[in-house]
Design a protein around this motif. Sequence first.
Motif, mmCIF file in Angstrom:
data_model
loop_
_atom_site.group_PDB
_atom_site.id
_atom_site.type_symbol
_atom_site.label_atom_id
_atom_site.label_comp_id
_atom_site.label_asym_id
_atom_site.label_seq_id
_atom_site.Cartn_x
_atom_site.Cartn_y
_atom_site.Cartn_z
ATOM 1 N N GLY A 120 0.788 -1.226 0.000
ATOM 2 C CA GLY A 120 0.000 0.000 0.000
ATOM 3 C C GLY A 120 0.823 1.280 0.000
ATOM 4 N N ARG A 121 2.140 1.140 0.202
ATOM 5 C CA ARG A 121 2.998 2.325 0.275
ATOM 6 C C ARG A 121 3.907 2.478 -0.939
ATOM 7 N NH1 ARG A 121 6.721 1.685 4.619
ATOM 8 N NH2 ARG A 121 7.192 3.895 4.305
ATOM 9 N N LEU A 122 3.771 1.613 -1.944
ATOM 10 C CA LEU A 122 4.709 1.642 -3.060
ATOM 11 C C LEU A 122 4.723 2.995 -3.771
ATOM 12 C CD1 LEU A 122 4.418 -1.889 -4.740
ATOM 13 C CD2 LEU A 122 6.218 -1.016 -3.234
ATOM 14 N N LEU A 123 3.551 3.550 -4.082
ATOM 15 C CA LEU A 123 3.509 4.840 -4.772
ATOM 16 C C LEU A 123 4.083 5.946 -3.893
ATOM 17 C CD1 LEU A 123 0.045 4.729 -6.599
ATOM 18 C CD2 LEU A 123 2.342 4.519 -7.586
ATOM 19 N N GLU A 124 3.715 5.917 -2.620
ATOM 20 C CA GLU A 124 4.248 6.908 -1.671
ATOM 21 C C GLU A 124 5.771 6.834 -1.600
ATOM 22 O OE1 GLU A 124 4.833 6.850 3.124
ATOM 23 O OE2 GLU A 124 2.936 6.072 2.347
ATOM 24 N N LEU A 125 6.305 5.635 -1.549
ATOM 25 C CA LEU A 125 7.759 5.453 -1.482
ATOM 26 C C LEU A 125 8.431 5.944 -2.761
ATOM 27 C CD1 LEU A 125 7.788 1.908 0.151
ATOM 28 C CD2 LEU A 125 8.689 3.988 1.195
ATOM 29 N N ARG A 131 13.649 4.298 -5.463
ATOM 30 C CA ARG A 131 13.526 3.699 -6.788
ATOM 31 C C ARG A 131 13.018 2.266 -6.730
ATOM 32 N NH1 ARG A 131 18.913 3.153 -8.354
ATOM 33 N NH2 ARG A 131 18.118 2.398 -10.366
ATOM 34 N N LEU A 132 13.167 1.626 -5.579
ATOM 35 C CA LEU A 132 12.845 0.207 -5.456
ATOM 36 C C LEU A 132 13.503 -0.554 -6.608
ATOM 37 C CD1 LEU A 132 9.228 0.916 -4.429
ATOM 38 C CD2 LEU A 132 10.743 -0.484 -3.049
ATOM 39 N N GLU A 133 14.800 -0.250 -6.764
ATOM 40 C CA GLU A 133 15.555 -0.798 -7.883
ATOM 41 C C GLU A 133 15.693 -2.312 -7.798
ATOM 42 O OE1 GLU A 133 16.659 1.230 -5.529
ATOM 43 O OE2 GLU A 133 18.760 0.878 -4.989
ATOM 44 N N HIS A 134 15.757 -2.909 -8.973
ATOM 45 C CA HIS A 134 15.876 -4.363 -9.086
ATOM 46 C C HIS A 134 17.234 -4.802 -8.555
ATOM 47 C CE1 HIS A 134 16.076 -8.360 -10.925
ATOM 48 N NE2 HIS A 134 14.780 -8.282 -11.168
ATOM 49 N N LEU A 135 17.239 -5.839 -7.746
ATOM 50 C CA LEU A 135 18.452 -6.301 -7.083
ATOM 51 C C LEU A 135 19.550 -6.678 -8.064
ATOM 52 C CD1 LEU A 135 19.687 -7.067 -4.298
ATOM 53 C CD2 LEU A 135 18.670 -9.317 -4.566
ATOM 54 N N ASP A 136 19.177 -7.200 -9.232
ATOM 55 C CA ASP A 136 20.176 -7.658 -10.203
ATOM 56 C C ASP A 136 20.440 -6.648 -11.319
ATOM 57 O OD1 ASP A 136 20.711 -10.185 -9.017
ATOM 58 O OD2 ASP A 136 18.840 -10.955 -9.843
ATOM 59 N N THR A 137 19.389 -6.026 -11.818
ATOM 60 C CA THR A 137 19.550 -5.152 -12.987
ATOM 61 C C THR A 137 19.711 -3.686 -12.634
ATOM 62 O OG1 THR A 137 17.169 -4.739 -13.295
ATOM 63 C CG2 THR A 137 18.094 -6.751 -14.278
ATOM 64 N N GLY A 138 19.266 -3.281 -11.432
ATOM 65 C CA GLY A 138 19.327 -1.874 -11.049
ATOM 66 C C GLY A 138 18.231 -1.021 -11.644
ATOM 67 N N ARG A 139 17.326 -1.614 -12.422
ATOM 68 C CA ARG A 139 16.253 -0.837 -13.041
ATOM 69 C C ARG A 139 15.207 -0.428 -11.999
ATOM 70 N NH1 ARG A 139 13.112 -3.506 -16.476
ATOM 71 N NH2 ARG A 139 13.846 -5.602 -15.938
ATOM 72 N N ASP A 140 14.541 0.721 -12.262
ATOM 73 C CA ASP A 140 13.519 1.235 -11.360
ATOM 74 C C ASP A 140 12.233 0.426 -11.462
ATOM 75 O OD1 ASP A 140 15.408 3.147 -10.962
ATOM 76 O OD2 ASP A 140 14.153 4.861 -11.471
ATOM 77 N N MET A 436 16.088 0.098 5.067
ATOM 78 C CA MET A 436 15.430 -0.506 6.229
ATOM 79 C C MET A 436 14.734 0.536 7.094
ATOM 80 S SD MET A 436 17.726 -3.728 7.511
ATOM 81 C CE MET A 436 19.385 -3.161 7.149
ATOM 82 N N SER A 437 15.181 1.771 7.013
ATOM 83 C CA SER A 437 14.529 2.839 7.773
ATOM 84 C C SER A 437 13.103 3.080 7.313
ATOM 85 C CB SER A 437 15.341 4.130 7.641
ATOM 86 O OG SER A 437 15.474 4.504 6.275
ATOM 87 N N GLU A 438 12.734 2.594 6.121
ATOM 88 C CA GLU A 438 11.390 2.784 5.593
ATOM 89 C C GLU A 438 10.467 1.613 5.900
ATOM 90 O OE1 GLU A 438 10.109 5.398 4.309
ATOM 91 O OE2 GLU A 438 11.939 6.599 4.178
#
Length: 597
Positions: A120-125, A131-140, A436-438
Amino acid sequence: MSERAIRIGGFSGYLGDRFTGVAEVLAGDPVDVLIGDYLAEITLAALSVRYRRDPAHGYVEHFLDQLRPHLGVLAERGAKVVTNAGGFHPAGLAAALRELIAADGAGLRVAHVAGDDVLGRLLELQRAGHRLEHLDTGRDLAGWAATPMAANAYLGGWGIAEALAAGADVVVCGRVTDASLTAGPAAWWHGWGREDWDELAGAVLAGHVIECGAHATGGNFSGFTRIPGMAVPGFPIAEVAADGSSTITKHARDGGAVTTDTVTAQLVYEIQGPTYLNPDVTTHLDAVALAPDGPDRVRITGATGSPPPPTTKVAVFGGIGYQVVNTAFVTGLDVAAKVELLRTQLARDLPEGITELDVTPLGTPAADPATQWAATVPVRVMATAAEREPLERFDAAARLGSLYLQGLPGFFHDGAARLTSTPRPRIDHWPALLPMSEVPHRVVLADGSEVDVAPPVRTEAAGAQPVHPEPAAPELGEARSAPLGTLAHARSGDKGGNSNVGVWVAEDRAWPWLRDTLSTAALRELLPECAGLDVVRHEFPELRAVHFVLRGLLGTGGSSNLRVDQVGKAVGEYLRAKHVLIPVELLPDGGGNHVAD
């Protein structure tokens, strides 16, 4: 706080493990804490679909039935239970448990760990700059084609420790790391501080070994033919000492075995290299050593820790369409031509909207087959689409069923299994990173009060994995071609779209040969599927192991790729079947037997 080692016994390694696990552990040798792990990545994907259909039941319901007969015994012994069976709704499972316990009169106190659900917080974040970047590719994440339907942060073990310290008898979690189920109780038991890095690292490693249940006692082990009682291998126990070192064992009455090889198999399973990241500590595996410590006892030492990274992984899942899968069979000669004809006939007049039609033969017929089945090859037929309607028009069952008189000779399907045309959802996985602070990590106690779990004060950016130079060509002397598995064990698994495979030998004298034989180039030759992939190689000299990460072998994740071996569990055994040159002096009985069987 106790100086005695805490005894932590597993009773589940995944959703689908033996239902009798709790009963077996309670009938076995004494343990202080029982842990149950249910949440593999591919399991979360399936559970997310169910949760969207019915948000009241996003947890593992059969856990209630597993625990129900044993509430009185747990209360009498004072044994604790920690589980991630809470899935997407730990509060719901905790409430159901309290009702069960009240009806039984057992008096057990239940707490649950919350905060991992950030959907529920993805848009807010994202609006806040994450960016919630991809762990392998770095894409947003913003560039992902799928619409997120679940997003759960991986929590550490300190919420579990807080719940146990507050008197909880049962701690229900959602998406904590698998190792947190062990590290949390160990930290509570021994009174460790948040910066006792080496101790925490040792507990994380012990948790990694026992999190998959019978994986540590002979299950899925390439040397299974020498393991006693493999019909029902027992669940493992980790004895975690105050200094973080541990001893892995099992219940004496149960089948299976604990050896340095069965423990090595789990140590090299589903890792990304010698640096193992966790929300509580970064665990360094470079100097980890194993030593026998009596029958069915293996001691683990050498794990060291440093501050965790500032981010934790978030498992984001989103629907990307639908799929239909069936299996047919072809027989005898000209299998390649038969499969090609089947593919052509199925693809004729393909409805618009079908995105992929995958026709995969599984194996080859035996030369001069002794039975009809030795001449038979299964063929997996899979069709995908963004919407259900094209697949319903494709009508896979009818299309396959129409080919019996007009197709290839020796074609059939299993008469006892019905073909299907019913589309099922395809769920894609996005392993994101989030500070982790989020993540609002908190514990909800039995009386409804809440305890906030602060993020770590000290963190260190996760650096690159150690780089190990490629080996020189092996000096073989007199050598013969034989399967790699003649000498080597292997274990493979999945992390998102990556498959990993660890290969090791049981004897020191074979280690130089293995190290020099398994270069990255050699791995690519042995596994042609990896020709275009990024392959990362590491060495673990103390374990006599070479470890590879095969980036992208599983597409974007086990829940959505089209491979028959969706999560790469058989890659290790495939590699062991490949022939390599082995020095004659290392071959058992002149090469006639497989020592790793």
